[in-house]
Scaffold this active site. Structure first.
Site, PDB file in Angstrom:
ATOM      1  N   HIS A  53       8.406  -7.482  -3.344  1.00 20.44           N
ATOM      2  CA  HIS A  53       7.170  -7.936  -3.967  1.00 20.44           C
ATOM      3  C   HIS A  53       7.311  -9.305  -4.610  1.00 20.44           C
ATOM      4  O   HIS A  53       7.628  -9.403  -5.787  1.00 20.44           O
ATOM      5  CB  HIS A  53       6.693  -6.904  -4.988  1.00 20.44           C
ATOM      6  CG  HIS A  53       6.181  -5.657  -4.346  1.00 20.44           C
ATOM      7  ND1 HIS A  53       4.857  -5.486  -4.002  1.00 20.44           N
ATOM      8  CD2 HIS A  53       6.814  -4.544  -3.924  1.00 20.44           C
ATOM      9  CE1 HIS A  53       4.692  -4.317  -3.420  1.00 20.44           C
ATOM     10  NE2 HIS A  53       5.871  -3.719  -3.355  1.00 20.44           N
TER      11      HIS A  53
ATOM     12  N   GLU B 258       5.070 -11.127  -5.595  1.00 20.61           N
ATOM     13  CA  GLU B 258       4.084 -11.290  -6.668  1.00 20.61           C
ATOM     14  C   GLU B 258       4.606 -10.677  -7.967  1.00 20.61           C
ATOM     15  O   GLU B 258       3.974 -10.821  -9.017  1.00 20.61           O
ATOM     16  CB  GLU B 258       2.752 -10.647  -6.263  1.00 20.61           C
ATOM     17  CG  GLU B 258       2.647  -9.133  -6.438  1.00 20.61           C
ATOM     18  CD  GLU B 258       3.387  -8.336  -5.360  1.00 20.61           C
ATOM     19  OE1 GLU B 258       4.081  -8.953  -4.530  1.00 20.61           O
ATOM     20  OE2 GLU B 258       3.285  -7.094  -5.373  1.00 20.61           O
TER      21      GLU B 258
ATOM     22  N   GLY C  72       0.832  -1.196   0.000  1.00 19.09           N
ATOM     23  CA  GLY C  72       0.000   0.000   0.000  1.00 19.09           C
ATOM     24  C   GLY C  72       0.860   1.236   0.000  1.00 19.09           C
ATOM     25  O   GLY C  72       2.087   1.160   0.110  1.00 19.09           O
TER      26      GLY C  72
ATOM     27  N   CYS D  71       5.466  -5.729   1.813  1.00 17.65           N
ATOM     28  CA  CYS D  71       5.685  -4.286   1.652  1.00 17.65           C
ATOM     29  C   CYS D  71       5.083  -3.477   2.799  1.00 17.65           C
ATOM     30  O   CYS D  71       5.563  -3.577   3.918  1.00 17.65           O
ATOM     31  CB  CYS D  71       5.178  -3.821   0.289  1.00 17.65           C
ATOM     32  SG  CYS D  71       5.889  -2.240  -0.195  1.00 17.65           S
ATOM     33  N   LEU D  72       4.019  -2.726   2.581  1.00 14.44           N
ATOM     34  CA  LEU D  72       3.416  -1.966   3.683  1.00 14.44           C
ATOM     35  C   LEU D  72       2.935  -2.930   4.771  1.00 14.44           C
ATOM     36  O   LEU D  72       3.031  -2.630   5.966  1.00 14.44           O
ATOM     37  CB  LEU D  72       2.250  -1.099   3.168  1.00 14.44           C
ATOM     38  CG  LEU D  72       1.571  -0.204   4.213  1.00 14.44           C
ATOM     39  CD1 LEU D  72       2.530   0.837   4.763  1.00 14.44           C
ATOM     40  CD2 LEU D  72       0.342   0.490   3.620  1.00 14.44           C
TER      41      LEU D  72
ATOM     42  N   GLY E 217       9.267   3.433   0.042  1.00 21.11           N
ATOM     43  CA  GLY E 217      10.005   4.612   0.463  1.00 21.11           C
ATOM     44  C   GLY E 217      10.332   4.596   1.949  1.00 21.11           C
ATOM     45  O   GLY E 217      11.060   5.436   2.435  1.00 21.11           O
TER      46      GLY E 217
ATOM     47  N   GLY F 216       2.317   5.206   0.982  1.00 20.55           N
ATOM     48  CA  GLY F 216       2.554   6.184   2.037  1.00 20.55           C
ATOM     49  C   GLY F 216       3.264   5.687   3.283  1.00 20.55           C
ATOM     50  O   GLY F 216       3.939   4.656   3.281  1.00 20.55           O
TER      51      GLY F 216
END
Lengths: 519, 389
Positions: free
Chosen positions: B364, B366, B252, B280-281, B324, B254
């Site tokens: 990732h 995927e 996701g 990830c997030l 990030g 931010g």
């Protein structure tokens, strides 16, 4: 996994003379290998028949033999070098025993994958004659079984089908009925017919329809002393791609570079304009090709080092077939090395003695390991250099036999920049695609730089692959041919043609300004 | 849009990057970041993790193969703007349905071509990511810089709620979208082969949607999971009502520190002992829920060639990445092991709990876009769930 400690000396076979089809790329790879192996502390022995190479300069190997590259000579070198190793106090006899014995360098090994086809063939001859086994000399880089699987076309095809990859469909026929059955199985024209055991393949050809097929099949069966023909689906006009793969003994696999051929299937890669990276594959298609490349190198069993794998892609439906693989450093490896900065030959030599990719520092970044895939923010174009003026009797049509005598490679931020720089670097007197004010000599005719060429001449020069075809794309665009027309004549991907159109449009813009300035 | 409409990108440092417009006539603020993938722009544009960002590609030729209906990772492109060196004048691929420009225009996203993306990337590498403003509407340089400077940035902002699905739903109950894409095979082929067949969907799981990519859902389904997708703000007890045998936490956009509700839910779920897998997030939220901290990377990892060392196998995976922020290894409790690191900068790429059935990765697996080296992680999740019975 650290480097091997049982190896004392490494014998490297060079590529021999520079001939059409094999330029100095293997001098580059051999020199890299010598340096890399010395750096790792091994004693390096080199054999090459060509003294006019960098690798035969005295500082690159511990001992250099300028001798013919034949199995007989290499056998004598092996005998001499084992003697020399004994003289140096190396316990060579361990190699002959059933077990490796105590640790410590004692082996003489042969690295055949950096000297092109000549080195590979010589090593395989030594293997078949039992020479390597007799003297306890191990092949490193690729095992004989892997080399055989990669080189035997029929076995390779079977292997590809067995791992679920697609190949050009073919079959062998002994009667017209069998031939028809195979044609039906393949299901589309054109078909290639090759009679078995005819001199220079006479009697073969391409059939574009049923009538031509009947005639060619009958003629082929008549001409073949064993009444046998090979029928294969034609890939003429398909897009051609190459992948440069590296693998280490821990089974880490990376792609160094993808290459897309500007010229479609039917022109030898050495005679094609080639472009890195691939330009017209979506990520889904690229990843399928990447996965397939790893599957090929694993199935063939190249344990360490680099391989080059060639694919053809049907531009109409994306069908991807495996054409061939080279279980060694190749012409394209040299291109991929220069294109990406990843020293394939040097790394391949280190992998062959047991290092793994994550142990070898990356020459470009110096901080990260070699187990990465180069990603570039530029385009690399290689253009072949022909010299048909020196071979007036040669047929200048480009086919599956390589005819170029050299090449120029250029790097640019765009395809257009790289193409123009490469064309200028050919040293044929042109500054790029044209527009440089110089005349064009076509056969016995001379045209001005900005003359509009006759349509039938353009059509002829576009239809049959030849050394001047790239320039005739410019002539065609200036004469009003559409991209679609040029595509239908050449099967060169529309993306490349559109890029060339931008160069031509800019030439027209410059000419218009020049005209105004002069006027 | 005419070929020569001017467009502009301005950065908060006052630099201005003029070029040619493509895509929509629009303006937007965003964090400017670069992606080094040479293929896969359509997947990148539709990855919800890019919400709030203006993306530039380091590869110069973009748009070569057009766009198609299949290569999307969500229902629409999410980037604030797209900056390229050269936009292809034609599309050339048998799967292409439209041009990149036309597609971005449909979705209201401005594009900027003809920019020296290498210089832009170098600036971002030296300085770190910068806030920017992109416009194809004839905004002046002064105004563009002012707009870039006025934008508050994405630190502490919850972008997840803008991309998460509003309602829970069952992923692909009729198995229409989940098979792997396959190329045509054999001489009789006219188009792509039918998607690869799927195994029975016999393990029910809940997937938290923080901006989930379709290919994660496809991969989960391909590994026999029956996936119930729930919105990001779903409390643990509501997720548990679906009686999941496993919990998946998605990627996701931010700042993970802006999502206290998600961290709370995940902390609750960790206590249940149900196997958890995060990407990830999702990995960052797990890091926070375990008591760790996250921090913002200078210019992030965005590309398809990030080398990750797996300490458990000794192998190196070439991974696809887009993040990030990262989990601070020093902040983690003793019961969590860092089992993977990035070989470029040694940051955390994977975590495993020593006593609970939980693992997660920063990258990732995927792919889409990117290499398939890490696909086996989905099978590992299945084994983890099966081991618990």
């Amino acid at each position: 996994m650290p480097k091997r400690t049982d190896i004392h000396s490494v014998l490297i076979i060079g590529a021999g003379p520079i001939i059409i089809g094999q330029a100095c790329e293997f001098d580059y790879s051999g020199t890299q290998a010598c340096k890399a192996l010395k750096e790792e502390g091994y004693r390096v022995v080199l054999v090459n028949s060509n003294p006019a190479t960098i690798m035969t300069d005295p500082e690159f190997a511990d001992r250099t033999y300028i001798e013919p590259i034949t199995p007989e000579v290499v056998e004598k070198i092996i005998v001499r070098e084992l003697e020399e190793m004994r003289r140096l106090g190396v316990p060579v006899e361990q190699t002959q025993g059933p077990s490796a014995g105590p640790a410590g360098p004692h082996k003489l090994v042969l690295l055949p994958t950096l000297g092109g086809q000549t080195a590979l063939n010589t090593a395989m001859a030594l293997h078949r004659q039992g020479v390597l086994e007799r003297y306890g000399v191990e092949l490193i880089g690729a095992k004989p079984e892997a080399i055989e699987r990669g080189e035997d076309r029929l076995a390779f095809k079977e292997l590809m089908l067995s791992i679920g990859l697609d190949v050009p469909i073919s079959g062998v026929a002994h009667t017209p009925e069998e031939a028809r059955g195979i044609a039906e199985k393949i299901g589309r024209f054109p078909l290639i017919i090759r009679p078995a055991y005819t001199l220079g393949g006479t009697g073969g050809g391409i059939a574009y329809n049923r009538a031509e097929f009947e005639e060619l099949a009958k003629r082929g069966l008549d001409l073949s002393p064993v009444s046998e023909i090979l029928i294969e689906e034609s890939l003429l006009g398909w897009k051609e791609f190459e992948m440069e793969v590296m693998r280490d003994r821990a089974d880490n696999c990376v792609i160094i570079c993808s290459i897309e051929n500007f010229d479609p299937m039917g022109v030898h890669t050495g005679d094609s304009i080639t472009v890195a990276p691939a330009q017209t594959l979506t990520d889904k298609e690229y990843q399928i090709m990447r996965d397939a490349s790893f599957a090929v190198i694993r199935a063939v069993g190249v344990e360490t080092g680099g391989s080059n794998i060639q694919f053809a892609v049907n531009p109409d439906n994306g069908r991807m077939v495996v054409i061939e693989m080279n279980p060694r450093v190749s012409r394209s490896s040299a291109l991929a090395s220069k294109a990406t900065g990843f020293p394939i030959a040097k790394i391949a030599a280190k992998l062959a003695v047991g290092c793994t990719l994550d142990e070898i520092p990356n020459d470009i970044t110096r901080e990260t390991p070699a187990s990465f895939e180069p990603t570039i923010d530029y385009v690399v174009v290689k253009v072949p250099r022909f010299a048909f003026e020196k071979f007036p009797q040669a047929d200048p049509t480009l086919t599956t036999q390589m005819k170029s005598v050299g090449e120029a490679m250029a790097i640019g931020r765009t395809f257009k920049e790289a193409l123009q720089k490469a064309l200028r670097s050919l040293e044929i007197g042109r500054s790029g695609l044209g527009g440089d004010g110089k005349p064009w000599r076509i056969g016995n005719e001379v045209f001005g730089d900005r003359d509009l060429f006759p349509r039938e001449l353009i059509t002829r020069k576009l239809t049959v692959p030849n050394a001047e075809r790239i320039f005739f794309i410019r002539h065609a665009l200036r004469a009003g041919f559409s991209i679609e027309e040029i595509y239908q004549l050449t099967r060169i991907d529309r993306w490349f043609l559109a890029q060339i159109r931008e160069i031509v449009e800019f030439e027209e813009e410059l000419a218009a300004v020049g005209g105004r300035a002069a006027g | 849009m005419a070929a020569s409409t001017p467009a502009i990108l301005a950065l908060e440092d006052g630099s201005v990057w003029p070029g040619t417009a493509f895509g929509a006539r629009a303006s937007a603020c965003g964090e400017v970041c670069f992606n080094t993938s040479m293929t896969g722009y359509q997947e990148i544009l539709t990855d919800p993790s890019y919400k709030g960002q203006i993306v530039t590609m380091t590869y110069p030729h973009i748009g070569n193969y057009g766009v198609n209906a299949l290569d999307v990772e969500s229902w629409r492109p999410h980037v604030a703007g797209f900056v390229v060196r050269e936009l292809s004048p034609v599309v050339s691929n048998w799967r292409a349905e439209k041009t990149l420009g036309a597609w971005l225009e449909e979705h209201g996203i401005p594009g900027l071509a003809g920019v020296d993306t290498r210089a832009l990337t170098k600036k971002l590498r030296v300085h770190g990511v910068l806030n920017g403003f992109i416009s194809t509407e004839g905004v002046s340089a002064e105004e563009a810089v002012a707009r870039a400077r006025a934008w508050p940035g994405l630190l502490g902002v919850d972008y997840v709620r803008e991309v998460t699905h509003r309602e829970a739903f069952a992923w692909d109950p009729e198995d229409r979208f989940s098979g792997s894409f396959r190329l045509a095979s054999g001489t009789g082929a006219t188009g792509p082969a039918a998607p690869a067949p799927l195994p029975p969907a016999d393990i029910p799981i809940v997937a938290y949607d923080f901006g989930i990519k379709y290919n994660i859902l496809r991969r989960l389904r391909q590994h026999g999971f029956r996936v119930q997708v729930v919105p990001a703000h779903t409390p643990a007890e509501e997720a548990l009502r679906h009686r999941p045998a496993g919990i998946f936490l998605s990627n996701g956009p931010g700042d993970p520190a802006a999502l206290p509700y998600a961290v709370r839910a995940v902390a609750d779920l960790l206590r249940t002992g149900i196997p958890i897998f995060g990407i990830c997030l999702g990995h960052q939220i797990l890091g926070l829920a375990l008591g760790g901290r996250t921090f913002k990377l200078k210019f992030g990892h965005r590309g398809a060639n990030q080398p990750v060392k797996d300490f458990e196998t000794g192998r190196v995976e070439i991974t696809s990445q887009n993040h990030g922020f990262a989990v601070d290894a020093a902040s983690l409790p003793a019961e969590v092991t860092v089992n993977r690191i990035n070989l470029n900068d040694q940051t955390v790429e994977g975590l495993r709990h020593k006593s609970r059935p939980m693992f997660c990765v920063q990258y990732h697996p995927e792919a889409s876009p990117g290499p398939h080296d890490s696909t086996p992680l989905f099978a590992e999740f299945r084994r983890l769930v099966e081991a618990r019975g």
